[in-house]
Scaffold this motif. Structure first.
Motif, PDB file in Angstrom:
ATOM      1  N   ALA A  79       0.847  -1.195   0.000  1.00  6.27           N
ATOM      2  CA  ALA A  79       0.000   0.000   0.000  1.00  6.27           C
ATOM      3  C   ALA A  79       0.883   1.245   0.000  1.00  6.27           C
ATOM      4  O   ALA A  79       1.965   1.262   0.603  1.00  6.27           O
ATOM      5  N   TYR A  80       0.380   2.275  -0.673  1.00  6.25           N
ATOM      6  CA  TYR A  80       1.092   3.550  -0.752  1.00  6.25           C
ATOM      7  C   TYR A  80       0.096   4.689  -0.593  1.00  6.25           C
ATOM      8  O   TYR A  80      -1.064   4.581  -0.994  1.00  6.25           O
ATOM      9  N   SER A  81       0.587   5.786  -0.044  1.00  4.29           N
ATOM     10  CA  SER A  81      -0.192   7.021  -0.017  1.00  4.29           C
ATOM     11  C   SER A  81      -0.364   7.484  -1.454  1.00  4.29           C
ATOM     12  O   SER A  81       0.545   7.348  -2.267  1.00  4.29           O
ATOM     13  N   THR A  82      -1.518   8.065  -1.771  1.00  3.57           N
ATOM     14  CA  THR A  82      -1.721   8.599  -3.111  1.00  3.57           C
ATOM     15  C   THR A  82      -1.747  10.125  -3.095  1.00  3.57           C
ATOM     16  O   THR A  82      -2.416  10.764  -3.897  1.00  3.57           O
ATOM     17  N   ILE A  83      -0.977  10.711  -2.185  1.00  6.87           N
ATOM     18  CA  ILE A  83      -0.756  12.150  -2.193  1.00  6.87           C
ATOM     19  C   ILE A  83       0.530  12.366  -2.988  1.00  6.87           C
ATOM     20  O   ILE A  83       1.597  11.900  -2.599  1.00  6.87           O
ATOM     21  N   CYS A  84       0.411  13.050  -4.123  1.00  7.32           N
ATOM     22  CA  CYS A  84       1.559  13.233  -5.013  1.00  7.32           C
ATOM     23  C   CYS A  84       2.711  13.917  -4.288  1.00  7.32           C
ATOM     24  O   CYS A  84       2.519  14.910  -3.588  1.00  7.32           O
ATOM     25  N   THR A  85       3.900  13.393  -4.497  1.00 11.22           N
ATOM     26  CA  THR A  85       5.090  13.933  -3.843  1.00 11.22           C
ATOM     27  C   THR A  85       5.605  15.192  -4.531  1.00 11.22           C
ATOM     28  O   THR A  85       6.525  15.827  -4.030  1.00 11.22           O
ATOM     29  N   HIS A  86       5.014  15.573  -5.648  1.00  4.81           N
ATOM     30  CA  HIS A  86       5.442  16.783  -6.347  1.00  4.81           C
ATOM     31  C   HIS A  86       4.810  18.032  -5.745  1.00  4.81           C
ATOM     32  O   HIS A  86       5.504  18.948  -5.333  1.00  4.81           O
ATOM     33  N   ALA A  87       3.470  18.078  -5.692  1.00  8.64           N
ATOM     34  CA  ALA A  87       2.796  19.287  -5.205  1.00  8.64           C
ATOM     35  C   ALA A  87       1.707  18.990  -4.177  1.00  8.64           C
ATOM     36  O   ALA A  87       0.940  19.868  -3.832  1.00  8.64           O
ATOM     37  N   VAL A 115       8.356   6.683  -9.037  1.00 11.28           N
ATOM     38  CA  VAL A 115       7.981   7.630 -10.079  1.00 11.28           C
ATOM     39  C   VAL A 115       8.291   7.013 -11.436  1.00 11.28           C
ATOM     40  O   VAL A 115       9.387   6.501 -11.645  1.00 11.28           O
ATOM     41  N   VAL A 116       7.318   7.070 -12.352  1.00 10.72           N
ATOM     42  CA  VAL A 116       7.572   6.599 -13.717  1.00 10.72           C
ATOM     43  C   VAL A 116       7.498   7.747 -14.719  1.00 10.72           C
ATOM     44  O   VAL A 116       7.901   7.582 -15.864  1.00 10.72           O
ATOM     45  N   GLN A 117       6.972   8.908 -14.291  1.00 15.29           N
ATOM     46  CA  GLN A 117       6.979  10.097 -15.137  1.00 15.29           C
ATOM     47  C   GLN A 117       7.022  11.339 -14.265  1.00 15.29           C
ATOM     48  O   GLN A 117       6.263  11.459 -13.313  1.00 15.29           O
ATOM     49  N   ALA A 118       7.939  12.255 -14.596  1.00 18.62           N
ATOM     50  CA  ALA A 118       8.091  13.520 -13.868  1.00 18.62           C
ATOM     51  C   ALA A 118       6.858  14.392 -14.118  1.00 18.62           C
ATOM     52  O   ALA A 118       6.084  14.096 -15.018  1.00 18.62           O
ATOM     53  N   PRO A 119       6.675  15.427 -13.327  1.00 22.02           N
ATOM     54  CA  PRO A 119       7.676  16.189 -12.600  1.00 22.02           C
ATOM     55  C   PRO A 119       8.025  15.664 -11.202  1.00 22.02           C
ATOM     56  O   PRO A 119       8.997  16.104 -10.621  1.00 22.02           O
ATOM     57  N   ALA A 120       7.242  14.763 -10.639  1.00 22.28           N
ATOM     58  CA  ALA A 120       7.610  14.226  -9.322  1.00 22.28           C
ATOM     59  C   ALA A 120       8.962  13.525  -9.418  1.00 22.28           C
ATOM     60  O   ALA A 120       9.305  12.947 -10.449  1.00 22.28           O
TER      61      ALA A 120
END
Length: 142
Positions: A79-87, A115-120
């Protein structure tokens, strides 16, 4: 009236019209309430639903709790948090096992949190998860 004066006025009016639009662009980088995120990942264990909802080799997004749960072919849950680490935006889209952030298009692997695609640039935080009495329970990392 000289052409130069008219051009200056026009430039000024364009700048004034663009300022609110620029402000909207900046507002899109933060959550609707102005905080880093509109909602947070669980801070205590939460019952997400039936264990059977997550198929082997698949993932399920629990939007109400900002959690994604995946199941490996051997049955192991992650399980992972789904709060984006970018913004700090809550991720609301899962395609296969790829999470897609609506704010800037960052993509994450729901199986690994990477991450598989930026900007994160930072992976999603892992949460503890277990199956208990046929239910999936996730919460803060142990």
């Amino acid at each position: 009236m000289p052409a130069r004066s008219s051009a200056s006025r026009r430039t000024l009016l364009r700048g004034a019209a663009a300022a609110p639009v620029a402000g909207l662009g900046l507002a899109a980088c933060s959550a609707p309430d102005g905080s880093a995120s509109a909602a947070d990942a669980p801070t205590a264990p939460v019952d997400l639903g039936a264990e059977s909802e997550v198929a082997k080799g698949g993932a399920k997004l629990y939007r109400d709790h900002n959690v994604v749960v995946s199941r490996a072919e051997d049955g192991t849950l992650k399980a992972y948090s789904t709060i984006c680490t970018h913004a700090g935006c809550p991720i609301n889209k899962l395609q296969g096992t790829t999470l897609i952030c609506p704010c800037h298009g960052s993509e994450f692997d729901a199986v690994t949190g990477k991450v598989v695609q930026a900007p994160a640039t930072e992976p999603l935080p892992e949460l503890s998860v277990k199956a208990a009495e046929g239910r999936i329970v996730a919460g803060p990392a142990d």
